[in-house]
Design an enzyme around this catalytic site. Structure first.
Site, short mmCIF file in Angstrom:
data_model
loop_
_atom_site.label_atom_id
_atom_site.label_comp_id
_atom_site.label_asym_id
_atom_site.label_seq_id
_atom_site.Cartn_x
_atom_site.Cartn_y
_atom_site.Cartn_z
N TYR A 1 -32.52 -19.02 14.83
CA TYR A 1 -31.46 -18.82 13.84
C TYR A 1 -30.49 -20.01 13.92
O TYR A 1 -30.14 -20.46 15.01
CB TYR A 1 -30.75 -17.49 14.15
CG TYR A 1 -29.42 -17.34 13.48
CD1 TYR A 1 -29.32 -17.34 12.09
CD2 TYR A 1 -28.26 -17.22 14.23
CE1 TYR A 1 -28.09 -17.21 11.48
CE2 TYR A 1 -27.03 -17.08 13.62
CZ TYR A 1 -26.94 -17.09 12.24
OH TYR A 1 -25.73 -16.97 11.63
N LYS B 1 -28.10 -6.74 11.31
CA LYS B 1 -29.34 -6.83 10.54
C LYS B 1 -30.03 -5.46 10.47
O LYS B 1 -29.44 -4.51 10.01
CB LYS B 1 -30.22 -7.92 11.15
CG LYS B 1 -29.48 -9.26 11.36
CD LYS B 1 -29.04 -9.86 10.06
CE LYS B 1 -28.30 -11.19 10.09
NZ LYS B 1 -27.39 -11.55 11.11
N ARG C 1 -11.17 -2.59 24.75
CA ARG C 1 -11.84 -3.90 24.86
C ARG C 1 -12.98 -3.83 25.86
O ARG C 1 -13.99 -4.53 25.72
CB ARG C 1 -10.83 -4.99 25.26
CG ARG C 1 -11.49 -6.31 25.58
CD ARG C 1 -10.61 -7.55 25.41
NE ARG C 1 -9.22 -7.37 25.71
CZ ARG C 1 -8.67 -7.42 26.95
NH1 ARG C 1 -9.44 -7.64 28.01
NH2 ARG C 1 -7.38 -7.24 27.11
N ASP D 1 -34.05 -12.81 21.66
CA ASP D 1 -33.33 -12.34 20.48
C ASP D 1 -34.35 -11.57 19.64
O ASP D 1 -35.26 -12.15 19.04
CB ASP D 1 -32.77 -13.53 19.70
CG ASP D 1 -32.01 -13.10 18.44
OD1 ASP D 1 -32.21 -11.96 17.97
OD2 ASP D 1 -31.24 -13.92 17.91
C1 LIG Z 1 -32.09 -13.90 14.59
C2 LIG Z 1 -30.61 -13.87 14.55
N1 LIG Z 1 -29.92 -13.91 15.69
C3 LIG Z 1 -28.59 -13.88 15.72
C4 LIG Z 1 -27.86 -13.85 14.56
C5 LIG Z 1 -26.36 -13.85 14.66
O1 LIG Z 1 -25.87 -12.58 14.44
P1 LIG Z 1 -24.42 -12.27 13.84
O2 LIG Z 1 -24.38 -12.80 12.46
O3 LIG Z 1 -24.33 -10.79 13.94
O4 LIG Z 1 -23.44 -12.96 14.74
C6 LIG Z 1 -28.52 -13.79 13.33
C7 LIG Z 1 -27.74 -13.74 12.06
O5 LIG Z 1 -28.19 -14.10 11.03
C8 LIG Z 1 -29.93 -13.80 13.33
O6 LIG Z 1 -30.62 -13.75 12.18
#
Ligand SMILES: Cc1ncc(COP(=O)(O)O)c(C=O)c1O
Lengths: 434, 268
Positions: free
Chosen positions: A113, A210, A60, A185
């Protein structure tokens, strides 16, 4: 990509963080499918717990396969280290909870997102953490939204799905003037197209689900510490600058001035919230990461062709892709994303919601699903899926129309992708005539 | 902990345990452009194994106030004042790179106060390439890149890091970038101009250990030998340990090997 360290990105993507395993000589990263690690003796066990000796205790907290992924992404981003977590959402949660608790406040771009928007707008307030959303292009709005209790500024390198480019140097400057860190992000660009730390960001997160994985087989997240932010000088982060009874009375910034955030995030956040990544997922994400720079070049190439094709099409109202001259952030993109603007673009069809449905229904190669960053091309209608919780006004503010379609352009032959899109556009043409 | 020395706040890391002057004291002295955190693992290890640990940020470094002291002798004076300020009568001195010269100078001056001397990644004299000093003064980023190139073994330049999930080279870059402008250049000049090392070595009477990295390009193992030979009066003769595979940044590359070497020597 320009090279800033001893090795180029293509080399780091293949080698950083791993040496062939000493016992068997395995060249590929072994999957360490184990929950725990045998202590050679009682003294060594105690030394591991006291952080006298580095090493693994329990998966963990850390795992040798995950550690390769963490070190590799850190090397690619130019950060001091990283933490691999169960998802992109877990990475965001880990960042927030390492920096603040109840009473904290975040200033975030409103072009996010949908899942991140949910976390900030609905879930974190239940734990006493508030967020003010701002127009990411409005520097004054970022500045004005900062309060005494603000602890973090947050935005996406390229906003999903409005495709606005975050002016990282400007927003970082605003954050730093207030003694605050900027978390970016960078999911949509990956370190192959942008290294946010070099632009002033302090922390970077990825949904490794992604482009970093690229194959669409594993959910995972990465949180990277740039190591530049001076937590002591800021004075706003007692979680990092005061002794923590929950972990050896450690004052993280005294312990490690450059890796204080990383230390606390692992020793508290992973330990207590427990959103660790499975080593199997870490392995799969590593397999993708090996070819990230190559793939991103091909993604960008296909996307540029498709963006130009759609922009010239009479049935397309507008295309949002910062790589296009007409995009409001194009000039910014040439500076911050010189190697390309990624592979996600959105566009509005003439004919609104019905046109969107007809378009998606006619496609054969593009898969209709809720994801981006697969090697395969993807399509979605945000207003009815990823962003369905948002009001019409919030949708508009995030740059999403009723008929907006979002593409994640894959690595198929560009000719085949254009043929497929023309198939969809033909269906829209028929609908509009009827 | 933070204490005042010469009216300036000084940050002293104590390895995660409160400093107890009744325990055998070990002072860990960092090198050029660095701070105490290069000793994290070793400091924690010694502090949890019965030693009172002092890992200061030298003046003008890390979280200590002031400007960097201009010479190795000035740094050695300051170090002995730090021991005075804490009421420490006797200590073992452990120094890395520039810190090893400080330890050597302090031990030569205060022979009765230094119980044992450990020089890590040390050569004397310690000539610094003019190109590096020039870069440190004019274009620090170039100097930092050169230091990273020379400080890590070929294997460590790509990982895997001994500390899971960290990029050692990026940590070192950030640590150097964090120091105020001019600190690195000042330190490198101090190393370069302290030419008395071999002469002072004869004044050392305490047990002395040299720890060198097998792949150290900054202070290569073969260049350590003259210093080892000059330590003619060290109790029992100076000893030398080579850390397999490690470069100049051996405390980070091979933390356990360095911790074990220090602790093993201090216990004898
Ligand atoms: C820009 C962005 N940030 C964060 C996330 C969240 O990631 P996860 O689905 O791996 O939790 C996504 C998912 O679509 C995303 O497109």
């Amino acid at each position: 990509m320009t090279q800033t360290g001893l090795f180029g990105a293509e080399t780091l993507a293949l080698h950083a963080g791993q040496t062939p395993d000493a016992t068997h000589g395995s060249r590929a990263t072994p999957i360490h499918f184990t929950t725990s690690y045998v202590f050679p003796d009682a003294d060594h066990a105690a030394a591991l717990f006291n952080l006298e000796r580095p090493g693994h205790v329990y998966s963990r907290i850390s795992n040798p396969t995950n550690a390769v992924l963490e070190e590799r992404i850190a090397a690619l981003e130019g950060g001091v280290g990283a933490i691999a977590v169960a998802s992109g959402q877990a990475a965001l949660h880990l960042a927030v909870t390492t920096l603040m608790g109840c009473g904290g406040h975040i200033v975030a771009s409103r072009s996010l997102y949908g899942g991140s928007h949910n976390l900030f707008a609905y879930t974190l307030p239940r734990f006493g953490i508030q967020t003010t959303f701002v127009d990411p292009r409005d520097a004054e709005a970022w500045r004005a939204a900062i309060r005494p209790e603000t602890r973090l500024l947050f935005g996406e390198s390229i906003g999903n799905p409005a495709l606005d480019v975050l002016d990282i140097p400007t927003v970082a400057g605003i954050a730093h003037a207030a003694g605050l860190p900027l978390l970016v992000d960078a999911t949509l660009v990956s370190p192959a197209l942008q290294r946010p730390f070099e632009l002033g960001a302090d922390l970077v997160m990825h949904s490794a689900t992604k482009f970093i994985g690229g194959h669409g087989v594993a959910v995972g997240g990465l949180l990277v510490d740039g190591g530049c932010f001076d937590w002591e000088a800021s004075g706003l982060f007692p979680t990092l600058t005061e002794p923590y009874d929950g972990f050896h009375g450690m004052d993280f910034a005294e312990e490690s001035p450059v890796a204080a955030f990383l230390l606390r995030a692992r020793r508290e956040g992973l330990r207590d919230f427990g959103a660790c990544l499975s080593p199997m997922n870490a392995f799969q994400i590593l397999q993708g990461l090996e070819t990230l720079p190559l793939r991103m070049r091909a993604h960008v190439d296909n996307t540029n062709r498709i963006a130009a094709h759609l922009a010239a099409h009479p049935l397309v109202e507008k295309v949002a892709y910062p790589g296009l001259d007409a995009h409001p952030d194009h000039e910014l993109a040439t500076r911050l994303l010189p190697d390309g603007c990624g592979a996600v673009l959105s566009f509005d069809l003439k004919g609104g919601r019905e046109a969107g449905r007809a378009f998606i229904g006619a496609l054969r190669l593009f898969s209709h699903l809720a994801n981006v960053g697969d090697a395969k091309s993807l399509v979605i209608h945000p207003a009815s899926t990823t962003h369905f919780r948002m009001t019409a006004a919030d949708l508009a503010a995030a740059g999403i129309g009723e008929g907006t379609v979002r593409l994640s352009v894959g690595l198929e032959s560009s000719a085949d992708l254009l043929t497929d899109l023309d198939r969809g556009l033909h269906a829209v043409g028929k609908l509009n005539k009827a | 902990m933070d204490i005042l020395i010469r009216q300036q706040a000084c940050r002293i890391y104590t390895g995660g345990r409160n400093f107890d002057r009744n325990l055998p004291c070990v002072v860990l002295i960092h090198g050029a452009g660095h701070d105490h955190s290069v000793w994290n693992n070793q400091a924690r290890h010694l502090a949890h194994q019965g030693f009172g640990v002092l890992a200061p940020d030298l003046p003008g470094h890390g979280s200590s106030q002031g400007t960097p002291l201009p010479s190795i002798d000035a740094m050695a004076d300051w170090l002995l004042e730090m021991l005075d300020a804490l009421g420490v009568a006797q200590a073992s001195l452990v120094g890395h790179s520039m810190g090893s010269l400080i330890a050597l100078a302090a031990a030569a001056r205060a022979t009765e106060r230094v119980k044992a001397l450990i020089l890590v990644g040390s050569v004397a004299p310690m000539p610094v390439a003019p190109a590096l000093i020039e870069a440190a003064a004019s274009t620090p980023a170039r100097a930092h890149a050169m230091i990273n190139q020379w400080s890590y073994s070929p294997a460590a330049q790509l990982g895997a890091s001994a500390s899971p999930g960290t990029s050692l080279l990026d940590i070192n870059l950030r640590l150097m970038e964090r120091q105020a402008a001019g600190v690195l250049a000042s330190d490198l000049r101090a190393c370069n101009s302290w030419t008395e090392g071999l002469a002072r070595a004869a004044d050392i009477h305490c047990p002395t250990l040299l720890i060198s990295g097998e792949r150290d390009q900054m202070t290569p193992a073969r260049a350590v030998k003259p210093l080892c030979a000059a330590l003619v009066n060290a109790a029992g003769g100076a000893r030398m340990i080579t850390v397999a595979g490690a470069g100049h940044a051996m405390m980070a590359e091979a933390p356990d090997a360095v911790s074990d070497a220090i602790r093993g020597f201090l216990r004898t």
